[in-house]
Design a protein around this motif. Structure first.
Motif, short mmCIF file in Angstrom:
data_model
loop_
_atom_site.label_atom_id
_atom_site.label_comp_id
_atom_site.label_asym_id
_atom_site.label_seq_id
_atom_site.Cartn_x
_atom_site.Cartn_y
_atom_site.Cartn_z
N ASP A 87 4.80 -9.15 -1.40
CA ASP A 87 4.41 -8.38 -2.59
C ASP A 87 2.89 -8.31 -2.71
N HIS A 88 2.22 -9.42 -2.40
CA HIS A 88 0.75 -9.43 -2.48
C HIS A 88 0.15 -8.46 -1.47
N PHE A 89 0.64 -8.49 -0.24
CA PHE A 89 0.11 -7.60 0.79
C PHE A 89 0.39 -6.14 0.45
N ALA A 90 1.59 -5.86 -0.04
CA ALA A 90 1.91 -4.49 -0.44
C ALA A 90 0.99 -4.02 -1.56
N GLY A 91 0.69 -4.92 -2.49
CA GLY A 91 -0.23 -4.57 -3.57
C GLY A 91 -1.62 -4.22 -3.07
N LEU A 92 -2.10 -4.95 -2.05
CA LEU A 92 -3.40 -4.64 -1.47
C LEU A 92 -3.39 -3.25 -0.82
N LEU A 93 -2.30 -2.94 -0.15
CA LEU A 93 -2.19 -1.61 0.48
C LEU A 93 -2.18 -0.51 -0.57
N VAL A 94 -1.45 -0.70 -1.64
CA VAL A 94 -1.41 0.29 -2.71
C VAL A 94 -2.80 0.50 -3.29
N GLU A 95 -3.50 -0.59 -3.56
CA GLU A 95 -4.84 -0.51 -4.16
C GLU A 95 -5.83 0.24 -3.28
N GLU A 96 -5.83 -0.07 -1.98
CA GLU A 96 -6.92 0.40 -1.13
C GLU A 96 -6.61 1.67 -0.35
N THR A 97 -5.33 2.03 -0.21
CA THR A 97 -4.99 3.24 0.55
C THR A 97 -4.41 4.33 -0.32
N GLY A 98 -3.95 3.99 -1.53
CA GLY A 98 -3.29 4.97 -2.36
C GLY A 98 -1.85 5.22 -1.99
N GLN A 99 -1.31 4.39 -1.09
CA GLN A 99 0.11 4.51 -0.75
C GLN A 99 0.97 4.30 -1.99
N GLU A 100 2.14 4.90 -1.99
CA GLU A 100 3.13 4.58 -2.99
C GLU A 100 3.68 3.18 -2.71
N ALA A 101 4.17 2.52 -3.74
CA ALA A 101 4.63 1.14 -3.60
C ALA A 101 5.71 1.02 -2.54
N ALA A 102 6.63 1.98 -2.49
CA ALA A 102 7.72 1.89 -1.51
C ALA A 102 7.19 1.99 -0.08
N ALA A 103 6.21 2.87 0.14
CA ALA A 103 5.65 3.01 1.48
C ALA A 103 4.89 1.75 1.89
N ALA A 104 4.16 1.16 0.94
CA ALA A 104 3.43 -0.07 1.24
C ALA A 104 4.39 -1.20 1.58
N ALA A 105 5.46 -1.32 0.82
CA ALA A 105 6.46 -2.35 1.09
C ALA A 105 7.09 -2.15 2.46
N THR A 106 7.32 -0.90 2.84
CA THR A 106 7.89 -0.59 4.15
C THR A 106 6.94 -1.00 5.27
N GLU A 107 5.63 -0.75 5.08
CA GLU A 107 4.66 -1.17 6.10
C GLU A 107 4.64 -2.68 6.26
N VAL A 108 4.69 -3.40 5.15
CA VAL A 108 4.68 -4.86 5.24
C VAL A 108 5.95 -5.36 5.93
N ARG A 109 7.09 -4.79 5.60
CA ARG A 109 8.34 -5.23 6.25
C ARG A 109 8.29 -4.96 7.75
N ALA A 110 7.73 -3.83 8.14
CA ALA A 110 7.62 -3.52 9.56
C ALA A 110 6.68 -4.51 10.26
N ALA A 111 5.61 -4.90 9.59
CA ALA A 111 4.68 -5.88 10.16
C ALA A 111 5.37 -7.24 10.31
N VAL A 112 6.15 -7.62 9.31
CA VAL A 112 6.91 -8.88 9.40
C VAL A 112 7.85 -8.84 10.59
N ALA A 113 8.57 -7.74 10.74
CA ALA A 113 9.52 -7.62 11.85
C ALA A 113 8.81 -7.68 13.20
N LEU A 114 7.64 -7.06 13.30
CA LEU A 114 6.88 -7.09 14.54
C LEU A 114 6.46 -8.51 14.90
N LEU A 115 5.97 -9.24 13.91
CA LEU A 115 5.53 -10.61 14.15
C LEU A 115 6.70 -11.53 14.46
#
Length: 234
Positions: A87-115
């Motif tokens: 949630d914290h990482f998604a919030g940073l993405l929303v703040e700095e990129t203007g992404q919608e919350a759902a898109a930011a959460a999706t990016e974080v989940r994809a990063a978790v899966a990659l790692l």
């Protein structure tokens, strides 16, 4: 006289810890939707680039000597830590990129899966060398990680140059890497803009330069790299 609060400055990350440096100028990190100044970064050049590369080069031998399974285990540990702070990482993405919350959460989940899937990521042609990864604000977390995971598995050490517009997620990830047991110097961050890119391109200890993001900006980075005889993969 009332004091004016300055926005928090995000430092570099060198040799396993936050690295404060004197800079002639700073870049304001703004919320693209509101224009609010959220944070700022130092605009660094060749001297700071050399320090980051030196740290990565110093850690290279020890990191490359670890078995791939040990490197993969550390990446999985970072993925698990990232999931707990999703949630914290998604919030940073929303703040700095203007992404919608759902898109930011999706990016974080994809990063978790990659790692977390690091043990089965194809290493490709990357070798044990110092790798510089430059990214824009298109996907500030997942984009650079798509280069970083196979490079780290292959025994490379890294210097990230994140987007000046969206630097916070990689700095937060660097903190998680230290908490998860990454050796100092394996994961480094250089803040800045074109001067920082030039500093990385000019350093002969950088074995590979990778870009993640908009191809138009990638072509500009490639042109800078070409002036220094440094190949760049986009």
């Amino acid at each position: 006289m009332q004091e004016i609060d300055e926005p928090m400055a995000i430092p570099l990350w060198i040799n396993g810890h936050a690295y404060l440096t004197m800079a002639d100028s700073f870049f304001d990190v703004r919320n693209p939707k509101t224009g609010e100044v959220l944070r700022r970064i130092p605009l660094c050049g060749a001297d700071a680039a050399d320090k980051a590369v030196d740290a990565a080069h110093g850690a290279l031998g020890g990191w490359a000597a670890q078995p791939p399974s040990a490197r993969a285990a550390l990446l999985v540990a970072v993925g698990e830590a990232l999931e707990s702070y999703a949630d914290h990482f998604a919030g940073l993405l929303v703040e700095e990129t203007g992404q919608e919350a759902a898109a930011a959460a999706t990016e974080v989940r994809a990063a978790v899966a990659l790692l977390r899937g690091a043990a089965v990521v194809a290493v490709g042609a990357t070798t044990a060398e110092v790798v510089a990864i430059i990214n824009d604000d298109t996907a500030p977390l997942l984009g650079p990680l798509s280069h970083a995971v196979p490079a780290l598995l292959a025994g490379a050490t890294l210097v990230f140059k994140p987007s000046a517009k969206a630097p916070s997620v990689l700095f937060a990830l660097a903190e998680l890497s230290a908490q998860s047991g990454f050796p100092a110097g394996v994961f480094n961050i250089l803040q800045g803009d074109e001067a920082a890119v030039e500093g990385l391109c000019a350093n002969r200890a950088v074995g590979a330069l990778l870009f993640s993001g908009d191809p138009t900006l990638g072509a500009r980075v490639e042109a800078i790299a070409a002036r220094y005889g440094q190949p760049c993969s986009i």
